[in-house]
Design an enzyme around this catalytic site. Sequence first.
Site, PDB file in Angstrom:
ATOM      1  N   THR A  57       0.846  -1.186   0.000  1.00 25.82           N
ATOM      2  CA  THR A  57       0.000   0.000   0.000  1.00 25.82           C
ATOM      3  C   THR A  57       0.884   1.240   0.000  1.00 25.82           C
ATOM      4  O   THR A  57       2.080   1.166   0.297  1.00 25.82           O
ATOM      5  CB  THR A  57      -0.911   0.023   1.237  1.00 25.82           C
ATOM      6  OG1 THR A  57      -0.095   0.069   2.416  1.00 25.82           O
ATOM      7  CG2 THR A  57      -1.792  -1.221   1.290  1.00 25.82           C
TER       8      THR A  57
ATOM      9  N   GLU B 122      -5.608  -3.814  -1.983  1.00 26.46           N
ATOM     10  CA  GLU B 122      -6.084  -5.023  -1.314  1.00 26.46           C
ATOM     11  C   GLU B 122      -7.105  -5.808  -2.138  1.00 26.46           C
ATOM     12  O   GLU B 122      -7.419  -6.952  -1.797  1.00 26.46           O
ATOM     13  CB  GLU B 122      -6.718  -4.655   0.037  1.00 26.46           C
ATOM     14  CG  GLU B 122      -5.725  -4.159   1.071  1.00 26.46           C
ATOM     15  CD  GLU B 122      -5.497  -2.648   1.041  1.00 26.46           C
ATOM     16  OE1 GLU B 122      -5.074  -2.082   2.061  1.00 26.46           O
ATOM     17  OE2 GLU B 122      -5.725  -2.039  -0.025  1.00 26.46           O
TER      18      GLU B 122
ATOM     19  N   LYS C 176     -17.449  15.741   9.182  1.00 23.99           N
ATOM     20  CA  LYS C 176     -18.548  15.573  10.135  1.00 23.99           C
ATOM     21  C   LYS C 176     -18.898  16.936  10.709  1.00 23.99           C
ATOM     22  O   LYS C 176     -18.225  17.440  11.606  1.00 23.99           O
ATOM     23  CB  LYS C 176     -18.134  14.581  11.224  1.00 23.99           C
ATOM     24  CG  LYS C 176     -17.685  13.233  10.672  1.00 23.99           C
ATOM     25  CD  LYS C 176     -17.101  12.337  11.764  1.00 23.99           C
ATOM     26  CE  LYS C 176     -16.579  11.038  11.175  1.00 23.99           C
ATOM     27  NZ  LYS C 176     -15.415  11.225  10.293  1.00 23.99           N
TER      28      LYS C 176
ATOM     29  N   TRP D 163     -22.936  14.414   7.693  1.00 27.51           N
ATOM     30  CA  TRP D 163     -21.758  14.120   6.881  1.00 27.51           C
ATOM     31  C   TRP D 163     -21.764  14.980   5.619  1.00 27.51           C
ATOM     32  O   TRP D 163     -22.793  15.135   4.955  1.00 27.51           O
ATOM     33  CB  TRP D 163     -21.731  12.645   6.473  1.00 27.51           C
ATOM     34  CG  TRP D 163     -21.292  11.712   7.559  1.00 27.51           C
ATOM     35  CD1 TRP D 163     -20.908  12.055   8.828  1.00 27.51           C
ATOM     36  CD2 TRP D 163     -21.192  10.292   7.476  1.00 27.51           C
ATOM     37  NE1 TRP D 163     -20.579  10.929   9.540  1.00 27.51           N
ATOM     38  CE2 TRP D 163     -20.738   9.835   8.743  1.00 27.51           C
ATOM     39  CE3 TRP D 163     -21.435   9.367   6.480  1.00 27.51           C
ATOM     40  CZ2 TRP D 163     -20.527   8.493   9.013  1.00 27.51           C
ATOM     41  CZ3 TRP D 163     -21.228   8.032   6.748  1.00 27.51           C
ATOM     42  CH2 TRP D 163     -20.782   7.601   7.995  1.00 27.51           C
TER      43      TRP D 163
END
Length: 549
Positions: free
Chosen positions: A189, A335, A440, A445
Amino acid sequence: MRSTMQNVPLLTSRLIEYAGTVYPGSEVVTWGADGPRRSSFTDVAKDCRRLANALRTLGVDGDQRIGTFMWNNEEHLELYLGVPAAGAVLHTINIRLFPQQLVYVVNHAEDHVVFVDNSLAQPFAALLDHAPLVQHVVVNGPVPDEVTRALAGGGKRQVHDYRTLLDAQPDTFAWPELDENDGALMCYTSGTTGNPKGVVYSHRSNLLHATFCAGSNALSLNQNARALSIVPLFHANAWGLPYAAMLSGASLVMPDRFLQAEPLVTMIEAEKVTCGGAVPTIMTGVLEYLDAHPEADVSSLGEVIIGGSACPPALMHAFHDRYGVTILHGWGMTETSPLGTVAIAPVGTQGEEYWRYRHSQGRLALHVETRLVGPDGSEQPWDDEAVGEIEVRGPWITGSYYREEDPEKFDDGWLRTGDIGSLTPDGYLTVTDRAKDVIKSGGEWISSIDLENALMGHPAVHEASVVGVPDDKWGERPLAVVVLGEGAVPDVEELRAYLQTRVARWQVPERWAFVTEVPKTSVGKFDKKVLRAAYADGALTVEQPVTTP
């Protein structure tokens, strides 16, 4: 009852022999300073066998890790194919990582041999004193004597020339019978927080993934296609393009280090490229070049799949309307091998419905089982409204990291992607934000991606990144960091008014910063942690013409 089917393992070596035999007319084209050089799939297959023999002479006789520090070129493709087929594990090293991270991944993977392009040999040599397990360095192309000496490290390592090494070997090799679940390739990653984490793909997972990538619900590759592989081979398994091309017979055009808009457009025009894969920043540069050079001919180009970060709808529409090019959204991560969705609109859709599908991240692949998990841990419905963290599992989804425990990343056999999104009843995914990037504000959101996409639709905006910053009243509010196009003058009120027609008024940022470039991660994404730190340190000049709502 058991089936009567033969139990033949899915192995990389099968791709080599298949492509080299049945697609002799397909080719790999590597771009160079003097133009293209070409090799047929048959020649590539021969070099893969020579490579396997060469690895044996270097003491590679099992699953040793073989690193690559290379651009996209024929030699890197041969390593992609030949190293796993020989039974070793290919470790593609991200050349854009920081030096400390590069040293970490080379040592963590325990690379035994590293192949490096000559243009990257000198910076790589500086890392080798901190990588004691590397015994051989193979250089693709000539380098000065002083660089060879630096790579050798006073005799600690042997240095070889790629072409010389392969030419000394026969082009026949008896591929070993491997377990299809053995490691084939590994990729780390990007390491935006902490050390990069290793993902190990199997022969089976790569071939299953390639079948999806080549199919009609993804890249629609066949022997008549010519695919421009802009996405680096070291980035998230190259989005499956190398294997999908060999499986389907699609010729590959490899740009090497020539990743600027002008040479890419030249490649598309000269090689009659039909499709490709790239990140949004690359395609933004290509669009700007095309707009400034109306004589350029990219009429052969049909589709480009974009991933790595969300593609601004304005970019999709510009390519569609002005050049007849379909920009396909793809979603995934290191992944997930990486493709999990591709945004091809259903047959018969048109107008707003058509673009609603196209703007999403796309329909789920068969082997990517998905669920949405809300903040309270409950599974959310696929109704295009409920939002949750995207969790996935399947035969090309990792179930762990190499030599590292991360129980927070895995939930009872599911991979927690860290992406927040929704799903339609017919399986189209819309990613609204990263869990760490969603803003937030007052218990609600705000999607930073929605704000970025809306801003980048403004003709004066070249790039825009939005991050959440502390706010005394609402906890967090959005900060818009904007790169203007050439000749444009900052006008916060104009940009605010533009946004108010596209998002809810309460979501419009009060804080604005104008910069010459948005910092990016090693894989081309906006580096939002750098922006948040710059704001906290007072390194950004912030305009706040209005108070928070």
